[in-house]
Design an enzyme around this catalytic site. Structure first.
Site, PDB file in Angstrom:
ATOM      1  N   TYR A 156       0.794  -1.189   0.069  1.00 48.65           N
ATOM      2  CA  TYR A 156       0.169   0.048   0.052  1.00 48.65           C
ATOM      3  C   TYR A 156       0.937   1.221   0.014  1.00 48.65           C
ATOM      4  O   TYR A 156       0.786   2.213  -0.684  1.00 48.65           O
ATOM      5  CB  TYR A 156      -0.881  -0.213   1.260  1.00 48.65           C
ATOM      6  CG  TYR A 156      -1.925   1.065   1.351  1.00 48.65           C
ATOM      7  CD1 TYR A 156      -2.890   1.272   0.479  1.00 48.65           C
ATOM      8  CD2 TYR A 156      -1.707   1.899   2.400  1.00 48.65           C
ATOM      9  CE1 TYR A 156      -3.839   2.488   0.496  1.00 48.65           C
ATOM     10  CE2 TYR A 156      -2.523   3.110   2.645  1.00 48.65           C
ATOM     11  CZ  TYR A 156      -3.629   3.200   1.702  1.00 48.65           C
ATOM     12  OH  TYR A 156      -4.697   4.051   1.809  1.00 48.65           O
TER      13      TYR A 156
HETATM   14  N1  LIG Z   1     -10.285   5.203   4.702  1.00 49.58           N
HETATM   15  C1  LIG Z   1      -8.782   5.831   5.178  1.00 49.58           C
HETATM   16  O1  LIG Z   1      -8.481   5.615   6.243  1.00 49.58           O
HETATM   17  C2  LIG Z   1      -7.956   6.174   3.947  1.00 49.58           C
HETATM   18  C3  LIG Z   1      -6.798   6.975   4.214  1.00 49.58           C
HETATM   19  C4  LIG Z   1      -6.087   7.182   3.405  1.00 49.58           C
HETATM   20  C5  LIG Z   1      -6.126   7.036   2.110  1.00 49.58           C
HETATM   21  N2  LIG Z   1      -7.395   6.467   1.685  1.00 49.58           N
HETATM   22  C6  LIG Z   1      -7.650   6.096   0.062  1.00 49.58           C
HETATM   23  O2  LIG Z   1      -8.904   6.770  -0.056  1.00 49.58           O
HETATM   24  C7  LIG Z   1      -9.181   6.174  -1.069  1.00 49.58           C
HETATM   25  C8  LIG Z   1     -10.742   5.646  -1.180  1.00 49.58           C
HETATM   26  O3  LIG Z   1     -10.975   4.887  -0.034  1.00 49.58           O
HETATM   27  P1  LIG Z   1     -12.221   4.827   0.855  1.00 49.58           P
HETATM   28  O4  LIG Z   1     -11.540   4.824   2.380  1.00 49.58           O
HETATM   29  O5  LIG Z   1     -13.183   5.506   0.591  1.00 49.58           O
HETATM   30  O6  LIG Z   1     -12.419   3.163   0.538  1.00 49.58           O
HETATM   31  P2  LIG Z   1     -14.124   2.502   0.239  1.00 49.58           P
HETATM   32  O7  LIG Z   1     -15.075   2.938   1.147  1.00 49.58           O
HETATM   33  O8  LIG Z   1     -13.506   1.042   0.498  1.00 49.58           O
HETATM   34  O9  LIG Z   1     -13.876   2.781  -1.294  1.00 49.58           O
HETATM   35  C9  LIG Z   1     -13.111   2.441  -2.106  1.00 49.58           C
HETATM   36  C10 LIG Z   1     -13.582   2.549  -3.567  1.00 49.58           C
HETATM   37  O10 LIG Z   1     -12.618   2.171  -4.664  1.00 49.58           O
HETATM   38  C11 LIG Z   1     -13.255   1.376  -5.444  1.00 49.58           C
HETATM   39  N3  LIG Z   1     -12.273   0.507  -6.147  1.00 49.58           N
HETATM   40  C12 LIG Z   1     -11.134  -0.311  -5.407  1.00 49.58           C
HETATM   41  N4  LIG Z   1     -10.770  -1.034  -6.148  1.00 49.58           N
HETATM   42  C13 LIG Z   1     -11.504  -0.944  -7.460  1.00 49.58           C
HETATM   43  C14 LIG Z   1     -11.153  -1.464  -8.917  1.00 49.58           C
HETATM   44  N5  LIG Z   1     -10.325  -2.389  -9.005  1.00 49.58           N
HETATM   45  N6  LIG Z   1     -11.737  -0.865  -9.803  1.00 49.58           N
HETATM   46  C15 LIG Z   1     -12.703   0.036  -9.685  1.00 49.58           C
HETATM   47  N7  LIG Z   1     -12.953   0.458  -8.233  1.00 49.58           N
HETATM   48  C16 LIG Z   1     -12.278  -0.021  -7.263  1.00 49.58           C
HETATM   49  C17 LIG Z   1     -14.554   0.801  -4.761  1.00 49.58           C
HETATM   50  O11 LIG Z   1     -15.585   0.478  -5.393  1.00 49.58           O
HETATM   51  P3  LIG Z   1     -16.070  -0.900  -5.719  1.00 49.58           P
HETATM   52  O12 LIG Z   1     -16.072  -1.605  -4.516  1.00 49.58           O
HETATM   53  O13 LIG Z   1     -17.709  -0.756  -6.327  1.00 49.58           O
HETATM   54  O14 LIG Z   1     -15.438  -1.577  -6.757  1.00 49.58           O
HETATM   55  C18 LIG Z   1     -14.790   1.768  -3.809  1.00 49.58           C
HETATM   56  O15 LIG Z   1     -15.782   2.909  -4.474  1.00 49.58           O
HETATM   57  C19 LIG Z   1      -8.374   4.804  -1.554  1.00 49.58           C
HETATM   58  O16 LIG Z   1      -7.581   5.307  -2.637  1.00 49.58           O
HETATM   59  C20 LIG Z   1      -7.829   4.668  -0.231  1.00 49.58           C
HETATM   60  O17 LIG Z   1      -6.648   4.273  -0.295  1.00 49.58           O
HETATM   61  C21 LIG Z   1      -8.308   5.892   2.526  1.00 49.58           C
END
Ligand SMILES: NC(=O)c1ccc[n+]([C@@H]2O[C@H](COP(=O)([O-])OP(=O)(O)OC[C@H]3O[C@@H](n4cnc5c(N)ncnc54)[C@H](OP(=O)(O)O)[C@@H]3O)[C@@H](O)[C@H]2O)c1
Length: 255
Positions: A156
């Site tokens: 990651y």
């Molecule tokens: N939550 C945290 O603490 C945090 C902190 C720092 C950074 N981030 C980053 O923020 C971003 C959003 O994360 P989140 O926390 O909102 O997570 P989340 O609620 O799990 O959302 C992730 C999204 O990415 C999509 N996705 C994942 N793999 C995919 C693929 N191969 N093709 C198409 N869509 C894909 C999922 O859609 P489907 O499931 O419908 O495919 C979902 O809409 C990510 O890049 C994550 O690394 C999160």
């Protein structure tokens, strides 16, 4: 006057968490949206909510690792809404976790493809579609691997830190076209992907993660969406090539 009046935006990862919050914030600010994720039903629900609110959005489901999907997203922005101004390349995930000695090469590759290679594929098509019209490209990275090494998150961290290098080069390449390119680095955010929402998560884990942040809490997805709105809008008209933290002080906190 809204911040994204008549702008056309692609948002990836729109079916959940930060992306889902961002499409609603962008729509309320006047953007017309192409939203994507793999789950069609979840996307349809987001589009219905936006339309009920008076906004415009179209869902195109697929896997961001697929170049044909990335091309379809930009084609849809152009054919449905007349062009592309903003892309929030936000989809991603933690991938395989655990000590490096135990990581599988398949898990490593999958994480790099989802969090980094897919961003390249998106940028390739999005920047071509923007052309001389200008625009804003945003990539969701993280503080992990930038300001903090967190055990068990090697793939990651490598993929998300790679995004920051990618953003710097892309910003330098596209500046003359007035396309701004930035990475957004959230802190811990309360979404389904957070380790604090894993089935085996405990109140102690939540308290530990909250305590890592100077603000002693995690972000709500809307707070990260508002940071993305800043980068998407003309409020950030002289901001490019940055790795912008919106991390509740997790990077500077030592207590
Ligand atoms: N939550 C945290 O603490 C945090 C902190 C720092 C950074 N981030 C980053 O923020 C971003 C959003 O994360 P989140 O926390 O909102 O997570 P989340 O609620 O799990 O959302 C992730 C999204 O990415 C999509 N996705 C994942 N793999 C995919 C693929 N191969 N093709 C198409 N869509 C894909 C999922 O859609 P489907 O499931 O419908 O495919 C979902 O809409 C990510 O890049 C994550 O690394 C999160």
């Amino acid at each position: 006057m809204t911040l994204l009046n008549d702008k056309v935006a692609i948002v990836t990862g729109a079916s959940s968490g930060i992306g889902r919050a961002a499409v609603k914030v962008f729509a309320r600010q006047g953007a017309r949206l192409v939203v994507t994720g793999r789950r069609q039903e979840a996307l349809d629900a987001v589009v219905a909510e936006i339309e009920a609110d008076g906004g415009q959005a179209v869902a195109v489901a697929g896997d961001i690792r697929d170049e044909a999907l990335q091309a379809r997203l930009t084609d849809t922005a152009v054919s449905r809404f007349g062009g592309l101004d903003i892309a929030f390349n936000n989809a991603g995930g933690l991938g395989e976790m655990g000590p490096v000695a135990g990581l599988s090469v398949e898990g490593w590759r999958e994480t790099i493809e989802t969090n980094l290679t897919a961003a390249f594929l998106g940028a390739k098509h999005q920047s071509a579609a923007m052309g001389k019209r200008g625009g804003s490209l945003i990539f969701t990275s993280t503080f992990v691997g930038h300001t903090a090494g967190m055990p068990g998150m090697a793939a990651y961290a490598a993929s998300k830190a790679g995004l920051i290098g990618f953003v710097q080069v892309l910003a330098a390449e596209l500046g003359r076209q007035n396309i701004r390119v930035n990475a957004l680095l959230p802190g811990g955010t309360d979404t389904p992907a957070s380790i604090t929402n894993a089935p085996d998560a405990t109140p102690d884990l939540l308290a530990f993660v909250e305590g890592l942040h100077a603000l002693k809490r995690m972000a709500q997805p809307e707070e990260i969406a508002n940071a993305a709105l800043f980068l998407a809008s003309d409020l950030s008209s002289f901001v490019t090539g940055t790795a912008m933290l919106a991390d509740g002080g997790v990077s500077i906190s030592r207590t």
